[in-house]
Write a protein that holds these residues in place. Structure first.
Motif, PDB file in Angstrom:
ATOM      1  N   TYR A  78      18.789 -45.992  17.143  1.00  0.00           N
ATOM      2  CA  TYR A  78      20.806 -45.658  17.112  1.00  0.00           C
ATOM      3  C   TYR A  78      20.780 -45.221  18.384  1.00  0.00           C
ATOM      4  N   GLY A  97      23.631 -38.216   9.884  1.00  0.00           N
ATOM      5  CA  GLY A  97      22.430 -37.511   9.006  1.00  0.00           C
ATOM      6  C   GLY A  97      22.590 -37.089   7.503  1.00  0.00           C
ATOM      7  N   PRO A 169       9.128 -38.272  12.794  1.00  0.00           N
ATOM      8  CA  PRO A 169       9.380 -38.844  12.584  1.00  0.00           C
ATOM      9  C   PRO A 169       9.798 -38.951  10.806  1.00  0.00           C
ATOM     10  N   HIS A 172      13.644 -36.727   9.123  1.00  0.00           N
ATOM     11  CA  HIS A 172      14.785 -37.150   9.061  1.00  0.00           C
ATOM     12  C   HIS A 172      13.970 -38.707   8.073  1.00  0.00           C
ATOM     13  N   GLU A 178      22.080 -42.520   5.333  1.00  0.00           N
ATOM     14  CA  GLU A 178      22.482 -41.887   6.271  1.00  0.00           C
ATOM     15  C   GLU A 178      24.113 -42.127   6.647  1.00  0.00           C
ATOM     16  N   LEU A 564      17.238 -27.601  17.345  1.00  0.00           N
ATOM     17  CA  LEU A 564      16.424 -28.513  18.402  1.00  0.00           C
ATOM     18  C   LEU A 564      15.526 -27.753  18.450  1.00  0.00           C
ATOM     19  N   LEU A 629      10.641 -31.296  15.560  1.00  0.00           N
ATOM     20  CA  LEU A 629      11.757 -31.948  15.672  1.00  0.00           C
ATOM     21  C   LEU A 629      11.371 -33.087  16.592  1.00  0.00           C
ATOM     22  N   GLN A 633      17.252 -34.355  17.659  1.00  0.00           N
ATOM     23  CA  GLN A 633      16.842 -34.156  15.794  1.00  0.00           C
ATOM     24  C   GLN A 633      17.494 -32.966  16.149  1.00  0.00           C
ATOM     25  N   LYS A 645      20.433 -31.885   8.174  1.00  0.00           N
ATOM     26  CA  LYS A 645      20.204 -32.703   9.322  1.00  0.00           C
ATOM     27  C   LYS A 645      20.179 -34.187  10.263  1.00  0.00           C
ATOM     28  N   ILE A 646      19.809 -32.734  11.129  1.00  0.00           N
ATOM     29  CA  ILE A 646      21.032 -34.952  12.261  1.00  0.00           C
ATOM     30  C   ILE A 646      20.218 -35.307  13.228  1.00  0.00           C
ATOM     31  N   ARG A 647      20.727 -36.455  13.567  1.00  0.00           N
ATOM     32  CA  ARG A 647      20.028 -36.758  15.205  1.00  0.00           C
ATOM     33  C   ARG A 647      21.374 -37.811  15.900  1.00  0.00           C
TER      34      ARG A 647
END
Length: 712
Positions: A78, A97, A169, A172, A178, A564, A629, A633, A645-647
């Motif tokens: 990403y 996310g 990983p 996520h 997503e 984070l 994490l 992320q 949940k975000i990246r």
């Protein structure tokens, strides 16, 4: 893939592929040999389409399972350039996310079961490739070239290494679909707290937010105690792209020759704010409280006198009159007598002529005779002036005693007025030859300016903290003025209801933390201040303030939380304890056999086997998940307690050719001086921090480049 069963299992063989193979084989057979199925050509084509449609549906279902299994080991890349960051006037882009719910907790719990280990952990071939790379690192040619082949970062390499982000990983990967995660801009006025240990992506998240704030044309003020060259570069590049380079200011304590100037005590709503901003940097614990209160009163006396004399207070003037109050007393007395008692000087001169060591009071020993004469005249004349009375009370102190009670104030003023820093914090407003601009917060807010504040805390943390707290205190004062009168107070057509967003980004804000910060986040929202604070742990805040209750007061004012990777369990529990428990399903196989007690019967025993589905109540996420994490992320608690949940997107490199030469030189110097917090003890770091400024930076900023960078 949506399933209608009580227990969802996606870590399994993609059995849908068998149906896909059967359907597509039947479709081929229906087209190529419809007679074998007792069909004519027309019905064969129809049957082939039906089989192909069913195969496509099953293929889509199989692809979801395969992608889910693949992402358990490696997430898709990403990457996003700064030009591609979406900017909205209604929402703040954060990354990609999904909203976390019970399904994701159930899927995450499944990944820890031993029967699913082969789908989650790296394959044996991958582990063997890494062992070979380690052993052949110093092998002779051509064996030393083999690690370059196995380490080739390409999708065609079946054993390519994982990206260096660490963590799990699977956190996520539990949601294959997503979406873009955004935060409504209306929620930002509730302030945002970003927690994460060193080098896990806090600065990248700050760059995302700052980039959007700049492109929206809003006020953007960034406090950077460390001095991150990449952050400075990103701010200037985005200001240039948005056509706002004329509104860009750089204030950097480590680069006074090319920094803008700022008087932290030059603008105030009430004169007492000057004393509060200076005395607020002194310790108020224990016996120091009394000295702090005296320092406040003494600075307030000096500030009032300077304002009455038509002089703008600054650190140099305050320091000068703290060291020698006599000169200010004489100057103000001359000002006062010229307006109220023009003939007073005749009597003062006569009193001064009669003074000698014998008739000077003991507490006035060491003072100038003119000071003693003025004080004696005022005692006889019975004149009243609050400012003059305050100065009289200061000069009445015994000189030795006076020096002792201001002993805590002088070191602070020395730190703020030593060397080139004095030119930044006490600017000469009458020096028209100096190309460095002078700014204040009201000017910044009215211009919708972009300000980078580099405090150079690695070189001198005490000066950085004092300047940062003074700036916060000044900003709180301006916020109070805006709240009451509006931004355009005093201008034609001003309206008290007019509010504009004031985005304040405080990186490593625990180093800037003080009593001034609490009212900013507690009451600054009414003036449009939107604080985004970045730090490592809750303990950093508590250690800085020295009070657990005040630390809780600070945390309680942040409505949005981005967590984070952290290394402190108590910090992780700030998120996890606010989440409910959820029920997860588990299956268990149970079998039993019962012997028959009838020796003459036809049945020797009976048996049964059953699958039992049970539910267990577990926390939605555990602190261990926050600790694990990957870099870049985060878990986010936003919009009234919704867990996402975000990246964040990885940054693509951007050239800095459009930066002026002076800023390029500053950025290069900051890169050399910047060290992560884990390297503060390094001898090489300490040696580099004490290095002198390179000669090529001296005099590098020309008026033309300054004008280009900072504007008028």
């Amino acid at each position: 893939m949506t399933q209608n069963h009580a227990v969802e299992t996606m870590l399994r063989p993609a059995v849908e592929l068998y149906s896909v193979a059967a359907c597509f084989s039947a479709a081929v057979l229906c087209v190529a040999a419809p007679w074998s199925l007792a069909l004519d050509s027309t019905l064969g084509i129809g049957a082939a389409l039906a089989c192909a449609s069913l195969g496509a549906v099953r293929l889509k279902q199989a692809s979801i399972v395969l992608r889910y299994r693949r992402q358990m080991r490696r997430l898709p890349r990403y990457v996003m350039t700064s030009r591609e960051i979406p900017v909205s006037n209604h929402r703040l882009f954060v990354g990609r996310g999904f909203r976390w719910d019970q399904r994701h907790t159930h899927r995450l719990m499944q990944t820890y079961r031993p029967e699913f280990r082969k789908y989650v952990e790296p394959s044996q071939l991958y582990q063997m490739a890494r062992r070979i790379e380690t052993r052949l690192e110093f092998a002779p040619f051509p064996f030393s070239q083999l690690p370059r082949l196995t380490g080739w970062d390409n999708a065609f390499n079946p054993v390519r290494p994982l990206p260096p982000v660490g963590g799990l990983p699977r956190l996520h990967a539990v949601e294959p679909a997503e979406v873009d995660v955004t935060l409504p801009l209306a929620e930002r006025v509730g302030h945002t707290l970003v927690l994460g240990t060193t080098r896990v992506g806090k600065t990248r998240l700050a760059e995302l937010f700052i980039t959007q704030d700049i492109r929206r044309g809003e006020v953007c003020i960034v406090f950077d105690p460390k001095g991150d060259a990449e952050l400075l570069k990103r701010m200037y590049v985005e200001a240039k792209r948005a056509g706002r380079e004329g509104e860009f200011y750089v204030f950097h304590l480590g680069q006074p020759s090319i920094s803008a100037r700022y008087n932290a005590i030059g603008r105030f709503g009430r004169i007492t704010e000057v004393a509060s901003r200076i005395a607020g940097q002194l310790s108020g614990e224990g016996n120091s409280a009394a000295f702090r209160e005296f320092a406040w009163r003494f600075v307030n006396i000096i500030a009032r006198a300077l304002v009455e004399l038509g002089q703008r207070p600054d650190y140099l003037l305050i320091q000068r009159h703290v060291i020698n109050i006599d000169a200010l007393f004489i100057e103000y007395a001359a000002h006062f007598f010229a307006r109220h008692e023009p003939k007073a000087w005749e009597a003062i001169v006569q009193i001064e002529a009669r003074l000698n060591e014998k008739n000077i009071p003991r507490h006035m020993m060491g003072r100038e005779k003119r000071v003693v004469a003025i004080e004696q005249y005022l005692s006889q004349a019975r004149l009243y002036d609050p400012v003059l009375d305050g100065l009289r009370s200061a000069v009445r102190y015994d000189r030795t005693y006076f020096d002792k009670i201001v002993a805590s104030l002088l070191p602070l003023l020395e730190k703020l007025t030593t060397g080139d820093i004095a030119q930044l914090l006490a600017p000469d407003y009458m020096d028209l030859e100096d190309p460095r601009p002078i700014f204040d917060w009201m000017q910044v807010i009215r211009k919708r300016a972009v300000v980078y504040v580099g405090l150079d805390a690695l070189s001198d943390s005490e000066v950085a903290s004092a300047v940062g707290n003074s700036m916060f205190s000044d900003l709180v004062s301006v916020a109070g003025h805006i709240y009451k009168f509006g931004v355009d107070d005093g201008l034609p057509g001003a309206s008290a209801d007019k509010k504009i967003p004031i985005n304040v980004h405080a990186d490593e804000f625990n180093e800037l933390m003080g009593d001034e910060f609490i009212p900013m986040i507690n009451k600054g929202g009414g003036a449009g201040i939107q604080v985004t604070a970045y730090t490592q742990t809750l303990s950093d805040i508590e250690a800085r303030i020295g009070n657990r209750a005040k630390a809780g007061q600070v945390i309680g004012n942040f409505n949005n939380l981005f967590m984070l990777r952290v290394r402190e369990t108590a910090t992780a529990e700030l998120l996890t304890k606010q989440l409910p428990k959820v029920d997860v399903y588990a299956t268990s196989v149970m079998s039993a056999a019962t012997d028959s007690s009838d020796p003459h019967g036809n049945t020797a025993f009976t048996s049964n086997t059953q699958d039992r589905v049970t539910t267990t109540s577990v926390p939605m996420i555990e602190p261990a998940h926050v600790v694990a994490l990957p870099k870049g992320q985060a878990f986010a608690l936003i919009e009234g307690g919704q867990l996402w949940k975000i990246r964040m997107p990885l940054p693509a490199p951007d050239p800095d050719e459009i930066m002026p030469k002076d800023l390029q030189a500053m950025a290069g110097y900051m890169r050399k001086r910047y060290f992560a917090a884990i390297d503060w003890w390094s001898p090489m770091a300490a040696q580099d921090q004490n290095a002198d400024l390179p000669d090529d930076l001296q005099g590098l900023a020309s008026p033309a480049s300054q004008q280009e960078r900072t504007g008028p």
